[in-house]
Write an enzyme that holds these catalytic residues in place. Structure first.
Site: not given
Lengths: 355, 355, 355, 355
Positions: C23, C105, C127, C153, C227, C251
């Site tokens: 990940y 985040s 988001y 993003t 972004k 990303h």
């Protein structure tokens, strides 16, 4: 089953002793030119023409004005008895069987008289000797043994730095020797004073220069082809003094490392030649498609070296013959797939950049 | 878990016998074109558009004027029973399940009549036979089995030099055979005289030429698409004689090594086609992003070969279907991430050089 | 002893479980962009100026108009408790210790309220949600927790194809969750009809579009930085609707493979921005010299992601702090060696092509 | 048998302790410049001239106006007793034996007085000290020990980030020390306040600046050559203040990674110098052909570093001498094979792009 030239190379490389393998496969210094000679072909792409009529096509061509079955020649290589007890005899038989023009090295390990009866077209390669008469004696002898042209090697006035060969301890001694040179007077041995250079005050004093080549061309009963040209300017000057052909070569990468792959220099030299003399190329050819690419860039024919010795090492005359046969067949297949019925159809617009 | 086409390739390559794996994955000579076909996609970068409205987008398109669920087609491949007992039957079921146009090879190992009832749009690939009537008998039979277009392969007038396949001893024998060709008269067997060439005096005499293709186009009840074009000049001439479409292809690198990757030739041929006929591309497609790049460069659709057989080998019809499904899904994801709601939105300004 | 970011990467990669390592380190498809993001810095050379006076120089700069100790920021990364039990709390402490702006985040695994008391400048990434009110609730909450800017993003309207992660079986479950999103209403679940696409008829229907971003900018009490921009045209349009800054990013190569390395797109976007808004860059930064190169190409600051997590995995807050410290120190050394006393001295004429 | 510089490198690298090998062979960060310094020579091809008269040629040249036997110099390297108990004494003997100009490092591990009696031409390298008088004391001492020129290193105002060296735990301690610097006053130790930078507020305050170099040139009884220039603009400014020569160098890739290979910067700086001062080059030279290429690009002479230490490590003075001898011999062979009787014949038209 050995099919491709790579198969023969792999098999021969396995079975040869370390020192002889190093001599055969190795080259100068880091062997960048050895590798690049082959890699350069891989950067040339093929752009086939569809639906062309290739029925009853063929690989026939003329080499130096004489018809030949195909444009694949045997390059001059020294000491072929290192690879097979019959050495140059076996190679000559293979060349004859495959209708290939063979260039016999003046460092042959078999006397030229001993292969004179084997049929087939042959040229002889020589290094110009310090003494003109010595050189001429080789020429005369070659002619009497049936050679129809001279190939004068110009790119090795002294030996290259063959690191791999030196590390493997390779030496020419014992049984396998340059027997044709036995008849020559001993080469001059310069007495060096302290501080003098073996290279400059020794070997290079006796190395051939332009007037020597002019004199050879004037005196030779055979046409003189030169081998080892990479510069267009040299090609022009060579034509000016009357050479009969030019072989673009870096001596298989064996003399001076980082000399460019001959195939990358070919087009320039063909252009400089303006059709006045034929241009040949050697170095790195392992596929019929490589031969095809060389012809597309203007070569009259190509010379193939190490692969023939790989064939010889694996199976003598039969192995060398198989290698030549394979190249002929691969060339025919490549021509058919590109839509070329004859070598005259192999033009540079069939090439493109690859990758 | 097998997810990507690479996963299927890895799994299939592990389980296939050496000779069949060599046949499937291998190509001509050093397989430079095989590798380059894939590598070329990696040199094309994607430059996504942000915040575009892709709601209710889709992958639908038209192929040869007929609507299709997506632009991924099954390329013609011979002898599919080598990979699965059901062979072409399984592939046809997978194509039907995934709404993919399937091109059946004339070297099918299953009779076309035996898959005629499987739903789905199918074209048939054929090699032009030495005898026009023989060719036409294939066309007629294909049409009667539901094929709606012909794909005539032009880039393999003779077999390529498949070193890996030869080394692995692959041969078509026994149970898996080109059964559709059984009905044809035996091809002419030229009697070669001494010194004649199997290639030039044998096979190439009977290879198709321009007038043969013109005659086929004139007589065919089905539109004729040609496969194997890499030159813009050939494309122009092919359009001039009435082909219905052009597949840019180097036969998966199986015929002539160092032919350029089709994706690198696509833009030139699309430009030459000037929209008059659709242009397709195959070779090296392993990702939905590869499909996307082909469309961006002007392809109407793409053909995918080996990956379908990898799916077939791993899990029969289901495996082949999963491969096609994955490509469809990856294409949709790539479109969404690039801001393209439909294939019409996939334009070349979304591409950039990568590395 | 762990010194460089590479040391931390190696150590962390050894100790993380397979799925979490996949990940963290993995990316989309064949991970070409992951590799290229780093490789691209290696192709940029440095051409230092000699004898410049760098005494009492420093790395101070302004980020979004506010003074900062240095131009290295912590990129937004989800689920940091995967790497350390304290997760985002530890990262926030490290950032505070090293005076780095941290972007939290919205998929934080620690509640933003729980780190609100840790000193230091923080922005929050989010988001855009299908529902504008849901988005605004995140903004309001972020502001109340001290975030001074939003990072929206844009390059991941749907998940990328993360082959390595899927193969390793990574899943977000159990203890580590996006806890900040718990408060949101469940996202809409479209009822797909047969034949509809999860991508196009599902996710992309709810993905953000230009008007959504305009509305967010209008309603947000915080400046909005975007972004994921790689196209100059997008940058111009984004400035037109009032973004406060642009982060050039792919990303980390995690969304769409073969997107170009952000550092290769930076100069174009800086040029398009014409100084109207600050431009940032992330992706592949592992050295102070990489930071230097980004600044030389016009970035106001850089964002660093995975290396911080490598530090976190190895030694919690202390490890993350060491990684940031190392980057600061390496930047200072690079500046001194290039003759730059301040970041304003870091100009593009200090760069050259490397190799 | 050790023949080439590569042989010596391999042998030395095997026998040196890990930390000392890391110190000797390593460089800054990822060592891209270390590798590129060598690789750059491999991208330069040689295009020999045929049949040139090289009899009684030689490698003699002038360095800084004084005749030299050849253009290969010993680069300044610190702490040579790490590699051999005799250290700089052995190197000086080797240089004398091979008629090479030696540059003694001011970080010599042997007192300059202790080698003053060894014959041969020597220069001394120094780092400018924070205190001008301290610098001048080194100059005076060097002159009294027979140094005929100064080499002032400009590209390392602070140490580079030597990751490999740090990882291997290399430290200068114990017996091997920079003994010539013992006589200097202790360098100033800045008292840093909280938040101040060791780099900017410490070392860079005392690093040399343009006026310092001007003052040194004004006061020095010896000509001042500068080392570490990669920018043409710097070269012009350096000539303006009276340097006697410029060494194009990136410090062997030991200071700042991704600085370009000096050989790639040479032509630009030679052009900027307009013949007013001699230009030298170091970095990556491992073959006589590398020396040849540097001369063809305009260098007056080259400096060779690590290979001399490899020779020293393997066999003391004799090993170092063998390395120098080999380079001389390889240069002569390369000249002969390229058709150059003297270094004046080594012109840039003998070079071509390789690969």
């Amino acid at each position: 089953m050995l099919t491709t030239l790579i198969d023969f190379e792999t098999a021969a490389s396995k079975q040869l002793p370390d020192d002889i393998r190093a001599y055969l496969n190795g080259g100068a210094e880091a062997e960048r030119s050895v590798a690049e000679n082959r890699a350069a072909f891989g950067r040339i792409g093929l752009l086939p023409k569809l639906l062309a009529d290739c029925g009853h096509g063929h690989t026939r061509t003329t080499i130096l004005g004489v018809e030949a079955a195909h444009p694949v020649m045997v390059a001059p290589m020294a000491f072929q008895r290192l690879f097979d007890p019959q050495g140059e005899t076996a190679t000559a038989m293979a060349a004859a069987a495959q209708e290939a023009v063979m260039v016999l090295s003046c460092q042959t390990s078999v006397l030229p008289e001993d292969i004179a009866d084997i049929p087939g077209r042959r040229w002889i390669q020589l290094y110009m000797q310090a003494d003109h008469d010595a050189t001429m004696s080789l020429v005369t002898r070659a002619a009497s043994c049936g050679a129809s042209a001279l190939v004068v090697t110009l790119d090795a006035p002294i030996n290259g730095l063959r690191d791999r060969e030196v590390a493997a301890g390779f030496a020419v001694d014992g049984d396998v020797r340059p027997v044709m040179l036995d008849a020559l007077p001993h080469p001059p041995r310069p007495q060096l004073e302290a501080g003098q250079s073996v290279v400059f005050d020794g070997m290079m004093v006796f190395a051939p220069k332009w007037p020597d080549l002019e004199r050879l061309i004037a005196d030779s009963p055979l046409p003189v082809i030169v081998k080892g040209c990479l510069r267009a300017q040299d090609a022009v000057r060579l034509m000016g003094i009357g050479v009969a052909g030019i072989i673009v070569s870096n001596h298989g990468g064996r003399v001076l490392d980082t000399t460019p792959a001959p195939i990358t220099r070919l087009a320039d030299i063909v252009k400089a030649a303006e059709g006045a003399v034929p241009v040949f190329v050697d170095g790195g050819i392992r596929r019929g498609s490589d031969v095809f690419k060389a012809l597309a860039l203007g070569a009259e024919a190509v010379l193939v070296g190490r692969p023939i010795m790989h064939g010889l090492a694996v199976d003598g005359a039969r192995g060398a013959s198989q290698v030549l046969r394979r190249l002929r067949d691969e060339l025919a297949v490549t021509m058919a797939l590109c839509g070329c019925a004859t070598v005259a159809d192999i033009t540079s617009d069939l090439l493109t950049e690859f990758t």
